[in-house]
Design a protein around this motif. Structure first.
Motif, PDB file in Angstrom:
ATOM      1  N   SER A 177     103.664  73.867  26.927  1.00  0.00           N
ATOM      2  CA  SER A 177     103.923  72.554  27.530  1.00  0.00           C
ATOM      3  C   SER A 177     105.300  72.492  28.181  1.00  0.00           C
ATOM      4  O   SER A 177     105.541  71.644  29.050  1.00  0.00           O
ATOM      5  CB  SER A 177     103.785  71.456  26.472  1.00  0.00           C
ATOM      6  N   GLU A 178     106.214  73.357  27.794  1.00  0.00           N
ATOM      7  CA  GLU A 178     107.555  73.380  28.368  1.00  0.00           C
ATOM      8  C   GLU A 178     107.631  74.177  29.667  1.00  0.00           C
ATOM      9  O   GLU A 178     108.603  74.075  30.419  1.00  0.00           O
ATOM     10  CB  GLU A 178     108.547  73.977  27.364  1.00  0.00           C
ATOM     11  N   LEU A 179     106.614  74.964  29.944  1.00  0.00           N
ATOM     12  CA  LEU A 179     106.658  75.877  31.087  1.00  0.00           C
ATOM     13  C   LEU A 179     106.744  75.176  32.447  1.00  0.00           C
ATOM     14  O   LEU A 179     107.535  75.604  33.286  1.00  0.00           O
ATOM     15  CB  LEU A 179     105.465  76.826  31.041  1.00  0.00           C
ATOM     16  N   PRO A 180     105.997  74.100  32.704  1.00  0.00           N
ATOM     17  CA  PRO A 180     106.112  73.477  34.033  1.00  0.00           C
ATOM     18  C   PRO A 180     107.532  73.048  34.388  1.00  0.00           C
ATOM     19  O   PRO A 180     107.986  73.291  35.510  1.00  0.00           O
ATOM     20  CB  PRO A 180     105.164  72.277  33.944  1.00  0.00           C
ATOM     21  N   SER A 181     108.239  72.437  33.457  1.00  0.00           N
ATOM     22  CA  SER A 181     109.602  72.003  33.781  1.00  0.00           C
ATOM     23  C   SER A 181     110.532  73.198  33.962  1.00  0.00           C
ATOM     24  O   SER A 181     111.425  73.173  34.814  1.00  0.00           O
ATOM     25  CB  SER A 181     110.146  71.049  32.718  1.00  0.00           C
ATOM     26  N   LEU A 182     110.317  74.245  33.198  1.00  0.00           N
ATOM     27  CA  LEU A 182     111.122  75.458  33.358  1.00  0.00           C
ATOM     28  C   LEU A 182     110.888  76.090  34.726  1.00  0.00           C
ATOM     29  O   LEU A 182     111.838  76.441  35.430  1.00  0.00           O
ATOM     30  CB  LEU A 182     110.787  76.468  32.260  1.00  0.00           C
ATOM     31  N   LEU A 183     109.629  76.190  35.130  1.00  0.00           N
ATOM     32  CA  LEU A 183     109.316  76.767  36.443  1.00  0.00           C
ATOM     33  C   LEU A 183     109.860  75.894  37.571  1.00  0.00           C
ATOM     34  O   LEU A 183     110.329  76.408  38.594  1.00  0.00           O
ATOM     35  CB  LEU A 183     107.808  76.969  36.594  1.00  0.00           C
ATOM     36  N   ARG A 184     109.826  74.565  37.403  1.00  0.00           N
ATOM     37  CA  ARG A 184     110.369  73.666  38.423  1.00  0.00           C
ATOM     38  C   ARG A 184     111.870  73.876  38.561  1.00  0.00           C
ATOM     39  O   ARG A 184     112.414  73.895  39.673  1.00  0.00           O
ATOM     40  CB  ARG A 184     110.068  72.211  38.047  1.00  0.00           C
ATOM     41  N   ILE A 208     116.125  78.493  43.162  1.00  0.00           N
ATOM     42  CA  ILE A 208     115.830  79.433  44.254  1.00  0.00           C
ATOM     43  C   ILE A 208     115.978  78.719  45.599  1.00  0.00           C
ATOM     44  O   ILE A 208     116.583  79.253  46.530  1.00  0.00           O
ATOM     45  CB  ILE A 208     114.411  80.029  44.098  1.00  0.00           C
ATOM     46  N   GLU A 209     115.447  77.513  45.680  1.00  0.00           N
ATOM     47  CA  GLU A 209     115.552  76.754  46.935  1.00  0.00           C
ATOM     48  C   GLU A 209     117.006  76.454  47.279  1.00  0.00           C
ATOM     49  O   GLU A 209     117.406  76.540  48.430  1.00  0.00           O
ATOM     50  CB  GLU A 209     114.744  75.474  46.846  1.00  0.00           C
ATOM     51  N   SER A 210     117.815  76.123  46.288  1.00  0.00           N
ATOM     52  CA  SER A 210     119.229  75.831  46.523  1.00  0.00           C
ATOM     53  C   SER A 210     119.963  77.064  47.010  1.00  0.00           C
ATOM     54  O   SER A 210     120.793  76.988  47.915  1.00  0.00           O
ATOM     55  CB  SER A 210     119.888  75.325  45.238  1.00  0.00           C
ATOM     56  N   GLU A 211     119.680  78.205  46.416  1.00  0.00           N
ATOM     57  CA  GLU A 211     120.320  79.447  46.829  1.00  0.00           C
ATOM     58  C   GLU A 211     119.946  79.809  48.254  1.00  0.00           C
ATOM     59  O   GLU A 211     120.779  80.277  49.016  1.00  0.00           O
ATOM     60  CB  GLU A 211     119.952  80.580  45.878  1.00  0.00           C
ATOM     61  N   ASN A 212     118.712  79.582  48.644  1.00  0.00           N
ATOM     62  CA  ASN A 212     118.275  79.910  50.004  1.00  0.00           C
ATOM     63  C   ASN A 212     118.963  79.033  51.038  1.00  0.00           C
ATOM     64  O   ASN A 212     119.211  79.470  52.152  1.00  0.00           O
ATOM     65  CB  ASN A 212     116.758  79.783  50.132  1.00  0.00           C
ATOM     66  N   ARG A 213     119.267  77.809  50.690  1.00  0.00           N
ATOM     67  CA  ARG A 213     119.961  76.939  51.634  1.00  0.00           C
ATOM     68  C   ARG A 213     121.358  77.439  51.920  1.00  0.00           C
ATOM     69  O   ARG A 213     121.878  77.243  53.005  1.00  0.00           O
ATOM     70  CB  ARG A 213     120.026  75.514  51.072  1.00  0.00           C
ATOM     71  N   MET A 214     121.983  78.072  50.944  1.00  0.00           N
ATOM     72  CA  MET A 214     123.345  78.540  51.119  1.00  0.00           C
ATOM     73  C   MET A 214     123.403  79.795  52.002  1.00  0.00           C
ATOM     74  O   MET A 214     124.422  80.084  52.605  1.00  0.00           O
ATOM     75  CB  MET A 214     123.976  78.859  49.752  1.00  0.00           C
TER      76      MET A 214
END
Length: 56
Positions: A36-43, A49-55
């Protein structure tokens, strides 16, 4: 990781290997009673990853 990388080097499609990795992760979290904890961890990981790509 070495095993998964070897599968790719030996010609397995990367998408198939990625699905195997995800399946293994789901199974591990299920065995530990933490699925049950996996969805928030993956999010969280996806957001990082998205933040790093913006940089770049």
């Amino acid at each position: 990781m070495d095993g998964y990388a070897k599968l790719i080097r030996n010609g397995s499609p990367a998408s198939t290997v990625a699905l195997a990795m995800l399946g293994a992760t789901l199974n591990m979290y299920e065995m530990l009673g933490m699925r049950s904890e996996l969805p928030s961890l993956l999010r969280t990981v996806a957001d990082q990853i998205e933040s790093e790509n913006r940089m770049n």
